[in-house]
Design a protein around this motif. Structure first.
Motif, PDB file in Angstrom:
ATOM      1  N   SER A  84      60.623   9.940   1.586  1.00 33.54           N
ATOM      2  CA  SER A  84      60.491   9.894   3.051  1.00 33.54           C
ATOM      3  C   SER A  84      59.135  10.400   3.517  1.00 33.54           C
ATOM      4  N   CYS A  85      58.364  11.011   2.622  1.00 34.54           N
ATOM      5  CA  CYS A  85      56.995  11.445   2.935  1.00 34.54           C
ATOM      6  C   CYS A  85      55.985  10.313   2.794  1.00 34.54           C
ATOM      7  N   CYS A  86      56.403   9.214   2.215  1.00 36.79           N
ATOM      8  CA  CYS A  86      55.485   8.106   1.964  1.00 36.79           C
ATOM      9  C   CYS A  86      55.176   7.342   3.242  1.00 36.79           C
ATOM     10  N   GLN A  87      53.935   6.968   3.380  1.00 35.82           N
ATOM     11  CA  GLN A  87      53.534   6.135   4.508  1.00 35.82           C
ATOM     12  C   GLN A  87      54.087   4.726   4.291  1.00 35.82           C
ATOM     13  N   PRO A  88      54.670   4.123   5.325  1.00 33.73           N
ATOM     14  CA  PRO A  88      55.301   2.814   5.138  1.00 33.73           C
ATOM     15  C   PRO A  88      54.318   1.697   4.777  1.00 33.73           C
ATOM     16  N   SER A  89      53.051   1.893   5.091  1.00 35.99           N
ATOM     17  CA  SER A  89      52.058   0.859   4.777  1.00 35.99           C
ATOM     18  C   SER A  89      51.715   0.817   3.289  1.00 35.99           C
ATOM     19  N   ILE A  90      52.102   1.856   2.552  1.00 34.91           N
ATOM     20  CA  ILE A  90      51.807   1.931   1.116  1.00 34.91           C
ATOM     21  C   ILE A  90      52.999   1.358   0.349  1.00 34.91           C
ATOM     22  N   SER A  91      52.758   0.319  -0.414  1.00 37.05           N
ATOM     23  CA  SER A  91      53.849  -0.251  -1.212  1.00 37.05           C
ATOM     24  C   SER A  91      53.955   0.499  -2.539  1.00 37.05           C
ATOM     25  N   ASN A  92      55.140   0.566  -3.067  1.00 37.67           N
ATOM     26  CA  ASN A  92      55.426   1.228  -4.345  1.00 37.67           C
ATOM     27  C   ASN A  92      55.080   2.711  -4.345  1.00 37.67           C
ATOM     28  N   CYS A  93      55.222   3.369  -3.228  1.00 36.52           N
ATOM     29  CA  CYS A  93      54.977   4.812  -3.171  1.00 36.52           C
ATOM     30  C   CYS A  93      56.179   5.539  -3.759  1.00 36.52           C
ATOM     31  N   THR A  94      55.916   6.458  -4.654  1.00 38.07           N
ATOM     32  CA  THR A  94      56.990   7.223  -5.292  1.00 38.07           C
ATOM     33  C   THR A  94      57.010   8.681  -4.849  1.00 38.07           C
ATOM     34  N   GLY A  95      56.048   9.070  -4.038  1.00 35.98           N
ATOM     35  CA  GLY A  95      55.975  10.447  -3.577  1.00 35.98           C
ATOM     36  C   GLY A  95      55.262  11.369  -4.538  1.00 35.98           C
ATOM     37  N   THR A  96      54.617  10.824  -5.526  1.00 35.80           N
ATOM     38  CA  THR A  96      53.949  11.673  -6.503  1.00 35.80           C
ATOM     39  C   THR A  96      52.767  12.409  -5.871  1.00 35.80           C
ATOM     40  N   LEU A  97      52.590  13.635  -6.273  1.00 35.98           N
ATOM     41  CA  LEU A  97      51.497  14.453  -5.749  1.00 35.98           C
ATOM     42  C   LEU A  97      50.147  14.092  -6.362  1.00 35.98           C
ATOM     43  N   THR A  98      50.138  13.223  -7.351  1.00 34.15           N
ATOM     44  CA  THR A  98      48.867  12.772  -7.919  1.00 34.15           C
ATOM     45  C   THR A  98      48.188  11.758  -7.001  1.00 34.15           C
ATOM     46  N   ARG A  99      48.930  11.229  -6.025  1.00 35.96           N
ATOM     47  CA  ARG A  99      48.361  10.280  -5.057  1.00 35.96           C
ATOM     48  C   ARG A  99      48.651  10.782  -3.646  1.00 35.96           C
ATOM     49  N   PRO A 100      48.016  11.856  -3.216  1.00 41.50           N
ATOM     50  CA  PRO A 100      48.304  12.435  -1.901  1.00 41.50           C
ATOM     51  C   PRO A 100      47.922  11.536  -0.725  1.00 41.50           C
ATOM     52  N   ALA A 101      47.059  10.566  -0.950  1.00 39.98           N
ATOM     53  CA  ALA A 101      46.673   9.659   0.137  1.00 39.98           C
ATOM     54  C   ALA A 101      47.836   8.767   0.563  1.00 39.98           C
ATOM     55  N   ASP A 102      48.828   8.612  -0.311  1.00 33.56           N
ATOM     56  CA  ASP A 102      49.998   7.791   0.016  1.00 33.56           C
ATOM     57  C   ASP A 102      50.967   8.525   0.936  1.00 33.56           C
ATOM     58  N   LEU A 103      50.786   9.826   1.093  1.00 37.90           N
ATOM     59  CA  LEU A 103      51.750  10.665   1.817  1.00 37.90           C
ATOM     60  C   LEU A 103      51.263  10.982   3.225  1.00 37.90           C
ATOM     61  N   TYR A 104      52.220  11.297   4.092  1.00 34.26           N
ATOM     62  CA  TYR A 104      51.860  11.807   5.417  1.00 34.26           C
ATOM     63  C   TYR A 104      51.170  13.148   5.224  1.00 34.26           C
ATOM     64  N   GLN A 105      50.094  13.363   5.951  1.00 41.82           N
ATOM     65  CA  GLN A 105      49.299  14.576   5.780  1.00 41.82           C
ATOM     66  C   GLN A 105      49.757  15.714   6.676  1.00 41.82           C
ATOM     67  N   GLU A 106      50.337  15.386   7.811  1.00 37.66           N
ATOM     68  CA  GLU A 106      50.709  16.411   8.789  1.00 37.66           C
ATOM     69  C   GLU A 106      52.107  16.964   8.492  1.00 37.66           C
ATOM     70  N   GLY A 107      52.263  18.260   8.711  1.00 39.24           N
ATOM     71  CA  GLY A 107      53.554  18.894   8.529  1.00 39.24           C
ATOM     72  C   GLY A 107      54.504  18.627   9.681  1.00 39.24           C
ATOM     73  N   CYS A 108      55.785  18.826   9.433  1.00 38.89           N
ATOM     74  CA  CYS A 108      56.808  18.499  10.432  1.00 38.89           C
ATOM     75  C   CYS A 108      57.012  19.601  11.474  1.00 38.89           C
ATOM     76  N   GLU A 109      56.750  20.839  11.126  1.00 37.81           N
ATOM     77  CA  GLU A 109      57.045  21.933  12.049  1.00 37.81           C
ATOM     78  C   GLU A 109      56.327  21.764  13.389  1.00 37.81           C
ATOM     79  N   ALA A 110      55.044  21.510  13.352  1.00 42.91           N
ATOM     80  CA  ALA A 110      54.271  21.371  14.589  1.00 42.91           C
ATOM     81  C   ALA A 110      54.767  20.190  15.415  1.00 42.91           C
ATOM     82  N   LEU A 111      55.128  19.107  14.747  1.00 38.55           N
ATOM     83  CA  LEU A 111      55.605  17.924  15.470  1.00 38.55           C
ATOM     84  C   LEU A 111      56.980  18.143  16.086  1.00 38.55           C
ATOM     85  N   VAL A 112      57.855  18.859  15.371  1.00 38.52           N
ATOM     86  CA  VAL A 112      59.188  19.162  15.913  1.00 38.52           C
ATOM     87  C   VAL A 112      59.058  20.071  17.132  1.00 38.52           C
ATOM     88  N   VAL A 113      58.228  21.089  17.030  1.00 37.66           N
ATOM     89  CA  VAL A 113      58.008  22.000  18.169  1.00 37.66           C
ATOM     90  C   VAL A 113      57.436  21.230  19.357  1.00 37.66           C
TER      91      VAL A 113
END
Length: 164
Positions: A84-113
């Motif tokens: 669920s951290c994967c950006q939808p525009s990236i195909s075949n994203c597995t959430g691996t930390l070796t490819r951080p560009a595939d992931l959302y960069q911003e944390g959820c706490e600030a957005l929820v607040v």
């Protein structure tokens, strides 16, 4: 009518106080929910986190690296974050930390607040509008009462010594 105005004013003060309280409570709650995450869609914390991360386009509490401190990350030992951290525009994203560009960069706490504050501001504006309408009603009642005392055309409806 005056009691409603006072009550709505108190409501506004309560919501203003809640705005400052929200950040601390969200931080505590979100940390607890992230620690309960188990990666399955069968339990409420996991579904809630996946939903929030997809809807708000965020990952982790402050950023994706927060997942390293969770029980799920340590137990899974796959060096990845939830899909669920994967950006939808990236195909075949597995959430691996070796490819951080595939992931959302911003944390959820600030957005929820931020979202909660937006919602509370709508509630505050509604309460202020209600209080303004109450004040307008009281002003109109005062105008009518002042005119009644100066106009001899107004008569009392209740006469003395008559009981219904």
């Amino acid at each position: 009518m005056g009691q409603c105005g006072i009550t709505s004013s108190k409501t506004v003060l309560v919501f203003l106080n809640l705005i400052f309280w929200v950040e601390n409570e969200v931080n505590h709650s979100i940390q607890k929910v992230y620690n309960q995450y188990n990666g399955t869609n069968t339990d409420a914390p996991s579904r809630a986190i996946d939903y929030v991360q997809r809807q708000l386009h965020c990952c982790g509490i402050h950023n994706y690296s927060d997942w390293r401190n969770t029980r799920w990350f340590k137990e899974s030992k796959n060096n990845s974050v939830p899909v669920s951290c994967c950006q939808p525009s990236i195909s075949n994203c597995t959430g691996t930390l070796t490819r951080p560009a595939d992931l959302y960069q911003e944390g959820c706490e600030a957005l929820v607040v931020k979202k909660l504050k937006e919602i509370m501001m709508y509630v505050i504006w509604a309460a202020l509008t209600f209080a303004s309408i109450q004040m307008l009603g009281m002003l109109c009642a005062c105008v009518v009462l002042c005119r009644r005392s100066h106009d001899p055309a107004y008569e009392l409806l209740v006469t003395t010594n008559s009981y219904a």
